[in-house]
Motif scaffolding. Structure first.
Motif, PDB file in Angstrom:
ATOM      1  N   MET A   1       0.843  -1.190   0.000  1.00 38.42           N
ATOM      2  CA  MET A   1       0.000   0.000   0.000  1.00 38.42           C
ATOM      3  C   MET A   1       0.880   1.243   0.000  1.00 38.42           C
ATOM      4  O   MET A   1       1.883   1.321   0.689  1.00 38.42           O
ATOM      5  CB  MET A   1      -0.896  -0.014   1.232  1.00 38.42           C
ATOM      6  N   THR A   2       0.500   2.224  -0.748  1.00 38.39           N
ATOM      7  CA  THR A   2       1.242   3.471  -0.859  1.00 38.39           C
ATOM      8  C   THR A   2       0.894   4.398   0.303  1.00 38.39           C
ATOM      9  O   THR A   2      -0.276   4.595   0.615  1.00 38.39           O
ATOM     10  CB  THR A   2       0.905   4.178  -2.186  1.00 38.39           C
ATOM     11  N   THR A   3       1.915   4.963   0.940  1.00 40.49           N
ATOM     12  CA  THR A   3       1.722   5.933   2.011  1.00 40.49           C
ATOM     13  C   THR A   3       1.651   7.318   1.397  1.00 40.49           C
ATOM     14  O   THR A   3       2.559   7.737   0.679  1.00 40.49           O
ATOM     15  CB  THR A   3       2.887   5.865   3.021  1.00 40.49           C
ATOM     16  N   ARG A   4       0.578   8.023   1.678  1.00 41.43           N
ATOM     17  CA  ARG A   4       0.367   9.354   1.118  1.00 41.43           C
ATOM     18  C   ARG A   4       0.905  10.410   2.079  1.00 41.43           C
ATOM     19  O   ARG A   4       0.512  10.467   3.238  1.00 41.43           O
ATOM     20  CB  ARG A   4      -1.115   9.579   0.854  1.00 41.43           C
ATOM     21  N   ILE A   5       1.819  11.240   1.579  1.00 34.60           N
ATOM     22  CA  ILE A   5       2.483  12.275   2.363  1.00 34.60           C
ATOM     23  C   ILE A   5       2.143  13.633   1.772  1.00 34.60           C
ATOM     24  O   ILE A   5       2.160  13.816   0.559  1.00 34.60           O
ATOM     25  CB  ILE A   5       4.010  12.058   2.359  1.00 34.60           C
ATOM     26  N   LEU A   6       1.869  14.589   2.655  1.00 36.44           N
ATOM     27  CA  LEU A   6       1.611  15.959   2.245  1.00 36.44           C
ATOM     28  C   LEU A   6       2.802  16.815   2.643  1.00 36.44           C
ATOM     29  O   LEU A   6       3.152  16.909   3.814  1.00 36.44           O
ATOM     30  CB  LEU A   6       0.336  16.496   2.916  1.00 36.44           C
ATOM     31  N   MET A   7       3.451  17.418   1.661  1.00 33.34           N
ATOM     32  CA  MET A   7       4.581  18.323   1.882  1.00 33.34           C
ATOM     33  C   MET A   7       4.061  19.748   1.816  1.00 33.34           C
ATOM     34  O   MET A   7       3.451  20.135   0.816  1.00 33.34           O
ATOM     35  CB  MET A   7       5.645  18.073   0.804  1.00 33.34           C
ATOM     36  N   VAL A   8       4.283  20.536   2.898  1.00 30.92           N
ATOM     37  CA  VAL A   8       3.795  21.906   2.965  1.00 30.92           C
ATOM     38  C   VAL A   8       4.999  22.843   3.066  1.00 30.92           C
ATOM     39  O   VAL A   8       5.743  22.804   4.049  1.00 30.92           O
ATOM     40  CB  VAL A   8       2.874  22.118   4.190  1.00 30.92           C
ATOM     41  N   ASP A   9       5.203  23.644   2.032  1.00 34.46           N
ATOM     42  CA  ASP A   9       6.321  24.585   2.010  1.00 34.46           C
ATOM     43  C   ASP A   9       5.990  25.696   1.034  1.00 34.46           C
ATOM     44  O   ASP A   9       5.512  25.412  -0.071  1.00 34.46           O
ATOM     45  CB  ASP A   9       7.615  23.876   1.592  1.00 34.46           C
ATOM     46  N   ASP A  10       6.222  26.937   1.439  1.00 39.00           N
ATOM     47  CA  ASP A  10       5.905  28.062   0.572  1.00 39.00           C
ATOM     48  C   ASP A  10       6.915  28.241  -0.557  1.00 39.00           C
ATOM     49  O   ASP A  10       6.697  29.040  -1.459  1.00 39.00           O
ATOM     50  CB  ASP A  10       5.780  29.366   1.378  1.00 39.00           C
ATOM     51  N   GLU A  11       7.998  27.491  -0.536  1.00 36.06           N
ATOM     52  CA  GLU A  11       9.005  27.545  -1.601  1.00 36.06           C
ATOM     53  C   GLU A  11       8.691  26.475  -2.651  1.00 36.06           C
ATOM     54  O   GLU A  11       8.817  25.275  -2.376  1.00 36.06           O
ATOM     55  CB  GLU A  11      10.402  27.291  -1.034  1.00 36.06           C
ATOM     56  N   PRO A  12       8.294  26.854  -3.861  1.00 35.58           N
ATOM     57  CA  PRO A  12       7.964  25.874  -4.895  1.00 35.58           C
ATOM     58  C   PRO A  12       9.125  24.916  -5.219  1.00 35.58           C
ATOM     59  O   PRO A  12       8.893  23.780  -5.598  1.00 35.58           O
ATOM     60  CB  PRO A  12       7.599  26.721  -6.114  1.00 35.58           C
ATOM     61  N   ASP A  13      10.376  25.372  -5.048  1.00 31.91           N
ATOM     62  CA  ASP A  13      11.531  24.509  -5.323  1.00 31.91           C
ATOM     63  C   ASP A  13      11.566  23.275  -4.434  1.00 31.91           C
ATOM     64  O   ASP A  13      12.152  22.258  -4.801  1.00 31.91           O
ATOM     65  CB  ASP A  13      12.839  25.285  -5.142  1.00 31.91           C
ATOM     66  N   ALA A  14      10.955  23.368  -3.260  1.00 29.59           N
ATOM     67  CA  ALA A  14      10.948  22.230  -2.340  1.00 29.59           C
ATOM     68  C   ALA A  14      10.236  21.028  -2.962  1.00 29.59           C
ATOM     69  O   ALA A  14      10.628  19.880  -2.740  1.00 29.59           O
ATOM     70  CB  ALA A  14      10.293  22.608  -1.012  1.00 29.59           C
ATOM     71  N   GLN A  15       9.207  21.281  -3.758  1.00 27.60           N
ATOM     72  CA  GLN A  15       8.476  20.190  -4.402  1.00 27.60           C
ATOM     73  C   GLN A  15       9.406  19.365  -5.283  1.00 27.60           C
ATOM     74  O   GLN A  15       9.422  18.130  -5.183  1.00 27.60           O
ATOM     75  CB  GLN A  15       7.322  20.736  -5.238  1.00 27.60           C
ATOM     76  N   GLU A  16      10.155  20.031  -6.142  1.00 27.36           N
ATOM     77  CA  GLU A  16      11.049  19.316  -7.051  1.00 27.36           C
ATOM     78  C   GLU A  16      12.153  18.602  -6.286  1.00 27.36           C
ATOM     79  O   GLU A  16      12.537  17.484  -6.625  1.00 27.36           O
ATOM     80  CB  GLU A  16      11.636  20.265  -8.092  1.00 27.36           C
ATOM     81  N   LEU A  17      12.646  19.225  -5.248  1.00 30.47           N
ATOM     82  CA  LEU A  17      13.684  18.608  -4.415  1.00 30.47           C
ATOM     83  C   LEU A  17      13.189  17.297  -3.806  1.00 30.47           C
ATOM     84  O   LEU A  17      13.890  16.281  -3.836  1.00 30.47           O
ATOM     85  CB  LEU A  17      14.107  19.587  -3.315  1.00 30.47           C
ATOM     86  N   PHE A  18      11.973  17.292  -3.296  1.00 22.65           N
ATOM     87  CA  PHE A  18      11.413  16.070  -2.708  1.00 22.65           C
ATOM     88  C   PHE A  18      11.104  15.036  -3.787  1.00 22.65           C
ATOM     89  O   PHE A  18      11.341  13.844  -3.593  1.00 22.65           O
ATOM     90  CB  PHE A  18      10.178  16.386  -1.856  1.00 22.65           C
ATOM     91  N   ARG A  19      10.586  15.467  -4.923  1.00 20.34           N
ATOM     92  CA  ARG A  19      10.328  14.519  -6.021  1.00 20.34           C
ATOM     93  C   ARG A  19      11.618  13.835  -6.465  1.00 20.34           C
ATOM     94  O   ARG A  19      11.634  12.641  -6.719  1.00 20.34           O
ATOM     95  CB  ARG A  19       9.691  15.230  -7.207  1.00 20.34           C
ATOM     96  N   GLN A  20      12.698  14.598  -6.580  1.00 17.49           N
ATOM     97  CA  GLN A  20      13.977  14.023  -7.003  1.00 17.49           C
ATOM     98  C   GLN A  20      14.527  13.054  -5.966  1.00 17.49           C
ATOM     99  O   GLN A  20      14.989  11.961  -6.321  1.00 17.49           O
ATOM    100  CB  GLN A  20      14.996  15.134  -7.260  1.00 17.49           C
TER     101      GLN A  20
END
Length: 129
Positions: A1-20
């Motif tokens: 089962m996939t664990t769903r995580i919510l990343m909350v950060d006002d810096e859009p670059d954080a999204q790509e950093l976590f995806r990578q």
């Protein structure tokens, strides 16, 4: 089962950093990530499912509008079963103490040590890559 995580950060670059940094785990279906650029947007996403489908929230502390500490308090009030890890660039003891007193499971400083974060996530969720 996939664990769903919510990343909350006002810096859009954080999204790509976590995806990578989690690309292997995302590809394997271990984790899926949702992203919110504010505490308010995070609450909206959490409210969209009852109970929320998110198992864990990773939140920055210093954000415009609702702070991560305010978000943590609201998550604890409405969804005590959802885990919360706090992330900050300013790791002072008073802020860490406040976050822990409100129920944060982990307190991480930036730059994030992704190897350590993966270990912490595995412990918190029981998932392994």
């Amino acid at each position: 089962m996939t664990t769903r995580i919510l990343m909350v950060d006002d810096e859009p670059d954080a999204q790509e950093l976590f995806r990578q940094n989690f690309r292997r785990e995302i590809r394997k279906g271990v984790y899926s990530f949702d992203f919110a650029l504010s505490g308010e947007a995070a609450l909206e996403l959490l409210r969209s499912g009852e109970p929320p489908e998110v198992v864990l929230v990773l939140s920055d502390i210093n954000m415009p509008g609702m702070s991560g500490i305010e978000l943590l308090a609201e998550i604890r009030r409405c969804w005590p079963e959802v885990g919360v890890f706090m992330i900050t660039a300013y790791g002072d003891r008073a802020t860490e103490s406040r976050a822990r007193s409100l129920g944060a499971e982990r307190f991480l400083t930036k730059p994030v040590d992704f190897a350590r974060l993966k270990q912490d996530l595995e412990q918190a969720t029981g998932d392994g890559a």
